[in-house]
Motif scaffolding. Structure first.
Motif, PDB file in Angstrom:
ATOM      1  N   UNK A  25      73.392  32.445  -2.415  1.00 20.93           N
ATOM      2  CA  UNK A  25      72.852  33.746  -1.595  1.00 20.93           C
ATOM      3  C   UNK A  25      72.997  32.982  -0.075  1.00 20.93           C
ATOM      4  N   UNK A  26      72.415  31.823   0.103  1.00 22.61           N
ATOM      5  CA  UNK A  26      72.666  31.259   1.256  1.00 22.61           C
ATOM      6  C   UNK A  26      73.968  31.132   1.742  1.00 22.61           C
ATOM      7  N   UNK A  27      74.778  30.529   1.095  1.00 24.05           N
ATOM      8  CA  UNK A  27      76.285  30.207   1.365  1.00 24.05           C
ATOM      9  C   UNK A  27      76.845  31.652   1.600  1.00 24.05           C
ATOM     10  N   UNK A  28      76.730  32.728   1.070  1.00 28.30           N
ATOM     11  CA  UNK A  28      77.361  33.922   1.459  1.00 28.30           C
ATOM     12  C   UNK A  28      76.794  34.281   2.802  1.00 28.30           C
ATOM     13  N   UNK A  29      75.276  34.221   3.033  1.00 28.34           N
ATOM     14  CA  UNK A  29      74.784  34.678   4.274  1.00 28.34           C
ATOM     15  C   UNK A  29      75.444  33.969   5.344  1.00 28.34           C
ATOM     16  N   UNK A  30      75.880  32.551   5.240  1.00 27.36           N
ATOM     17  CA  UNK A  30      76.193  31.743   6.292  1.00 27.36           C
ATOM     18  C   UNK A  30      77.773  32.122   6.441  1.00 27.36           C
ATOM     19  N   UNK A  31      78.523  32.397   5.418  1.00 27.54           N
ATOM     20  CA  UNK A  31      79.901  32.705   5.756  1.00 27.54           C
ATOM     21  C   UNK A  31      80.044  34.017   6.411  1.00 27.54           C
ATOM     22  N   UNK A  32      79.078  34.963   6.220  1.00 27.32           N
ATOM     23  CA  UNK A  32      79.047  36.110   7.037  1.00 27.32           C
ATOM     24  C   UNK A  32      78.711  35.991   8.179  1.00 27.32           C
ATOM     25  N   UNK A  33      77.975  34.992   8.634  1.00 29.16           N
ATOM     26  CA  UNK A  33      77.283  34.746  10.162  1.00 29.16           C
ATOM     27  C   UNK A  33      78.525  34.065  10.810  1.00 29.16           C
ATOM     28  N   UNK A  34      79.099  33.377  10.046  1.00 27.86           N
ATOM     29  CA  UNK A  34      80.136  32.754  10.730  1.00 27.86           C
ATOM     30  C   UNK A  34      81.219  33.398  11.241  1.00 27.86           C
ATOM     31  N   UNK A  35      81.561  34.252  10.094  1.00 31.29           N
ATOM     32  CA  UNK A  35      82.683  35.311  10.311  1.00 31.29           C
ATOM     33  C   UNK A  35      82.521  36.304  11.286  1.00 31.29           C
ATOM     34  N   UNK A  36      81.407  36.442  11.221  1.00 32.71           N
ATOM     35  CA  UNK A  36      80.879  37.927  12.347  1.00 32.71           C
ATOM     36  C   UNK A  36      80.726  36.982  13.811  1.00 32.71           C
ATOM     37  N   UNK A  37      81.060  35.749  13.944  1.00 34.78           N
ATOM     38  CA  UNK A  37      80.649  34.946  15.185  1.00 34.78           C
ATOM     39  C   UNK A  37      79.269  34.580  15.708  1.00 34.78           C
ATOM     40  N   UNK A  38      78.299  34.705  14.785  1.00 34.67           N
ATOM     41  CA  UNK A  38      77.180  34.340  15.141  1.00 34.67           C
ATOM     42  C   UNK A  38      76.670  32.798  15.116  1.00 34.67           C
ATOM     43  N   UNK A  39      77.560  32.191  14.225  1.00 35.13           N
ATOM     44  CA  UNK A  39      77.475  30.705  14.137  1.00 35.13           C
ATOM     45  C   UNK A  39      78.767  30.116  14.023  1.00 35.13           C
ATOM     46  N   UNK A  40      78.837  29.148  14.566  1.00 39.81           N
ATOM     47  CA  UNK A  40      79.990  28.210  14.572  1.00 39.81           C
ATOM     48  C   UNK A  40      80.288  27.591  13.007  1.00 39.81           C
ATOM     49  N   UNK A  41      81.395  27.211  12.775  1.00 45.45           N
ATOM     50  CA  UNK A  41      81.640  26.645  11.334  1.00 45.45           C
ATOM     51  C   UNK A  41      80.660  25.439  11.046  1.00 45.45           C
ATOM     52  N   UNK A  42      80.399  24.333  11.995  1.00 38.86           N
ATOM     53  CA  UNK A  42      79.448  23.352  11.673  1.00 38.86           C
ATOM     54  C   UNK A  42      78.322  23.882  11.681  1.00 38.86           C
ATOM     55  N   UNK A  43      77.682  24.800  12.572  1.00 38.18           N
ATOM     56  CA  UNK A  43      76.667  25.241  12.270  1.00 38.18           C
ATOM     57  C   UNK A  43      76.064  26.011  11.098  1.00 38.18           C
TER      58      UNK A  43
END
Length: 70
Positions: A25-43
């Protein structure tokens, strides 16, 4: 004695299932946040490792430690 080990096995199985669901679940959330531009790939990777992987790993390790002490 056998009933106790069966109950311990069931408890460990549930703990493992919850840990796996939490990590996914957290992996999916992080990927969605990365894809939407809220987080960088490293973050996104660091957040997933610290929030998604570390707590389940520590709890499963604690379960194993408690079992070996008993």
């Amino acid at each position: 004695m056998r009933g106790n080990s069966q109950g311990q096995w069931r408890l460990e199985t549930y703990a493992l299932a919850i840990a796996m669901l939490w990590m996914l679940a957290l992996q999916l959330i992080c990927v969605v946040l990365w894809d939407s531009g809220w987080l960088t790939r490293q973050a996104a990777l660091v957040h997933w490792l610290l929030v998604g992987v570390l707590p389940p790993a520590l709890s499963l390790w604690q379960t194993e430690t408690c079992r070996s002490e008993a």
